[in-house]
Design an enzyme around this catalytic site. Structure first.
Site, PDB file in Angstrom:
ATOM      1  N   HIS A 270       0.820  -1.207   0.000  1.00 31.79           N
ATOM      2  CA  HIS A 270       0.000   0.000   0.000  1.00 31.79           C
ATOM      3  C   HIS A 270       0.856   1.261   0.000  1.00 31.79           C
ATOM      4  CE1 HIS A 270      -3.087  -2.594   2.429  1.00 31.79           C
ATOM      5  NE2 HIS A 270      -2.886  -3.040   1.208  1.00 31.79           N
TER       6      HIS A 270
ATOM      7  N   TYR B  37      -8.988   5.877   2.764  1.00 29.93           N
ATOM      8  CA  TYR B  37     -10.284   5.558   2.168  1.00 29.93           C
ATOM      9  C   TYR B  37     -11.168   6.799   2.104  1.00 29.93           C
ATOM     10  CZ  TYR B  37      -8.552   0.969   3.493  1.00 29.93           C
ATOM     11  OH  TYR B  37      -7.770  -0.142   3.662  1.00 29.93           O
TER      12      TYR B  37
ATOM     13  N   ASP C 192      -8.385   0.859  -3.909  1.00 29.96           N
ATOM     14  CA  ASP C 192      -9.441   0.313  -3.054  1.00 29.96           C
ATOM     15  C   ASP C 192     -10.487   1.395  -2.766  1.00 29.96           C
ATOM     16  OD1 ASP C 192     -11.011  -0.973  -1.220  1.00 29.96           O
ATOM     17  OD2 ASP C 192      -9.433  -1.328   0.257  1.00 29.96           O
TER      18      ASP C 192
ATOM     19  N   HIS D 250     -13.238   0.761  -1.044  1.00 35.20           N
ATOM     20  CA  HIS D 250     -13.698   0.472   0.319  1.00 35.20           C
ATOM     21  C   HIS D 250     -15.181   0.797   0.486  1.00 35.20           C
ATOM     22  CE1 HIS D 250     -12.221  -0.491   4.491  1.00 35.20           C
ATOM     23  NE2 HIS D 250     -11.338  -1.119   3.745  1.00 35.20           N
TER      24      HIS D 250
ATOM     25  N   GLU E 141     -10.760  -2.389  -6.274  1.00 37.78           N
ATOM     26  CA  GLU E 141     -11.215  -3.235  -5.169  1.00 37.78           C
ATOM     27  C   GLU E 141     -12.435  -2.659  -4.456  1.00 37.78           C
ATOM     28  OE1 GLU E 141      -9.501  -4.525  -0.770  1.00 37.78           O
ATOM     29  OE2 GLU E 141      -8.105  -3.884  -2.335  1.00 37.78           O
TER      30      GLU E 141
ATOM     31  N   HIS F   1      -7.318 -11.341   1.094  1.00 36.54           N
ATOM     32  CA  HIS F   1      -7.158 -10.180   1.961  1.00 36.54           C
ATOM     33  C   HIS F   1      -5.963 -10.405   2.881  1.00 36.54           C
ATOM     34  CE1 HIS F   1      -9.090  -7.337   5.124  1.00 36.54           C
ATOM     35  NE2 HIS F   1      -8.643  -6.615   4.118  1.00 36.54           N
TER      36      HIS F   1
ATOM     37  N   ASP G 232      -4.655  -6.364  10.039  1.00 34.86           N
ATOM     38  CA  ASP G 232      -5.547  -7.073  10.956  1.00 34.86           C
ATOM     39  C   ASP G 232      -5.728  -8.527  10.527  1.00 34.86           C
ATOM     40  OD1 ASP G 232      -6.854  -5.953   8.784  1.00 34.86           O
ATOM     41  OD2 ASP G 232      -8.761  -5.733   9.803  1.00 34.86           O
TER      42      ASP G 232
ATOM     43  N   GLU H  91      -2.118  -9.599  -1.233  1.00 35.12           N
ATOM     44  CA  GLU H  91      -1.930  -8.394  -0.431  1.00 35.12           C
ATOM     45  C   GLU H  91      -1.010  -8.728   0.735  1.00 35.12           C
ATOM     46  OE1 GLU H  91      -4.630  -5.000   1.855  1.00 35.12           O
ATOM     47  OE2 GLU H  91      -5.475  -6.994   1.492  1.00 35.12           O
TER      48      GLU H  91
END
Length: 398
Positions: free
Chosen positions: A125, A156, A204, A206, A230, A306, A310, A333
């Site tokens: 990223h 985002y 992304d 999101h 994405e 993904h 997290d 990713e």
């Protein structure tokens, strides 16, 4: 017969992100397995599901019967396919596959059919407050060997946007969808003009656009030849992917919020997406993931699991084993791990020149230092990005 002697739930946050690890200890002295059950925003609920429901259900079961344990764990509560229970079951499922690999004295990918490739290319990223800052971050990653880079400007939905809020507007992560769209189009126009076409760029959304805006956005991005766009839509609006497909050739990736097969099966069978972006623990672990891989292969859809912060190193390593053994792998990713998490999790996957390699140790190949893990306690605080709001204060998808 080797049986499950104990099930432990380990909570730790070496990077400041709540992680949930399941450790299954067996009747064979010294033999155990680790699995990822991370649901960062509801980690205590997953912990409770494992300790109070799955643990008593699992004690004494044969560790070799992975499929039966997965199926019975999923239906034993009658209602199923939710993020809490799926992640709890994933922790158990991954730990059992880890044990299976250790019993076979083979890395997990060998049990999944063996290598289709030596390593998996990854994407990283690159964010920034300005186009120039994003460009410099992209160049920095390119110098490290990365060839696939997700580009955001203000994460985002964008940040530091000028907007007029109503009086007494509630707190939240405010963004303006129209400004966000204009800024991102400008960003990719700038990046392509500077960097050329040799680097693969991703983005992304999101879920932060209205469906018709997502259709237009995908079309406007066509000239910049994205590797994929994405999460253009939330799971509640998947019917709109038909419209995106009719109007745009921008490759589409979707899936990190899916829990239930009924959410992703229509997208796969109608070939409305190009990459499946499932969070493996979110659907219940390796057992359902390997079936999903085969389903996607039949419809020409590639995997792009993904792999954010997290997700524990155990979960990242499980992804890599799936990547290495899948003919329809697309991209992976990857998170850049800090020193603390690598110390807590010996065997954490490492990226070399833009590729992540499987750990050749038996099983998943990642261990945990339980005492060191205790030094990084979890905190029960919601990240601010989950409280997204439109300029007038309306709650929006995060």
């Amino acid at each position: 017969m080797i049986t499950i002697r104990d099930v432990k739930t380990i909570l730790t946050a070496p990077e400041g992100i709540n992680l949930v690890i399941v450790k299954i200890e067996t009747s064979e002295p010294g033999l155990y397995g680790l699995g990822c059950a991370t649901f960062t925003q509801r980690y205590l609920t997953v912990h409770s599901a494992i300790e109070e429901y799955l643990k008593p259900f699992l004690i004494g079961k044969d560790v070799q019967r992975i499929e039966d344990i997965w199926q019975t764990s999923m239906v034993s509560g009658y209602w199923r396919n939710g993020p809490v229970l799926n992640n709890a079951i994933s922790g158990v499922d991954m730990a059992l596959w880890d044990i299976k690999g250790k019993l076979a004295n083979m890395p997990l990918y060998q049990l999944l059919g063996g290598k289709c490739r030596e390593a998996a290319p990854v994407y990283i990223h690159a964010d920034g407050r300005t186009k120039e800052e994003v460009r410099e971050n992209v160049r920095s990653y390119m110098e490290e060997g990365y060839r696939y880079i997700r580009c955001q400007m203000g994460l985002y939905g964008g940040k530091e946007q000028k907007m007029i809020k109503p009086d007494n507007a509630l707190d939240g992560a405010y963004y303006d969808p129209k400004v966000y769209m204009r800024d991102v189009i400008s960003l990719f126009d700038y990046l392509r003009s500077i960097l050329g076409s040799e680097i693969e760029l991703l983005h992304d959304v999101h879920e932060r656009l209205a469906p018709i805006d997502a259709v237009r956005f995908a079309k406007l991005l066509e000239p910049y030849n994205l590797f994929f766009l994405e999460d253009a839509l939330p799971p509640e609006q998947i019917e709109w992917f038909k419209t995106i497909r009719q109007h745009s050739t921008t490759p589409i990736a979707m899936g990190e919020l899916f829990n239930n097969p009924n959410e992703y099966i229509p997208l796969i069978k109608d070939r409305l997406i190009d990459f499946i972006r499932i969070h493996v623990s979110q659907i219940g672990g390796i057992t359902p993931a390997k079936k999903l891989i085969s389903l996607c292969e039949s419809f020409g859809i590639r995997t792009a699991w993904h792999g954010p912060g997290d997700l524990s190193p155990v979960g990242h390593a499980a992804n890599v084993h799936l990547d290495i053994s899948s003919i329809n792998f697309g991209i992976q990713e990857m998170n850049k791990f800090n020193d603390a998490i690598q110390e807590v999790f010996p065997g954490t996957p490492k990226v070399i020149n833009g590729y992540v390699y499987p750990n050749e140790k038996p099983g998943i190949g990642v261990d945990i230092d339980e005492e060191l893990a205790k030094k990084y306690p979890c905190t029960n605080e919601l990240p601010t990005w989950t409280l997204a709001r439109l300029p007038d204060g309306t709650s929006s998808r995060p």
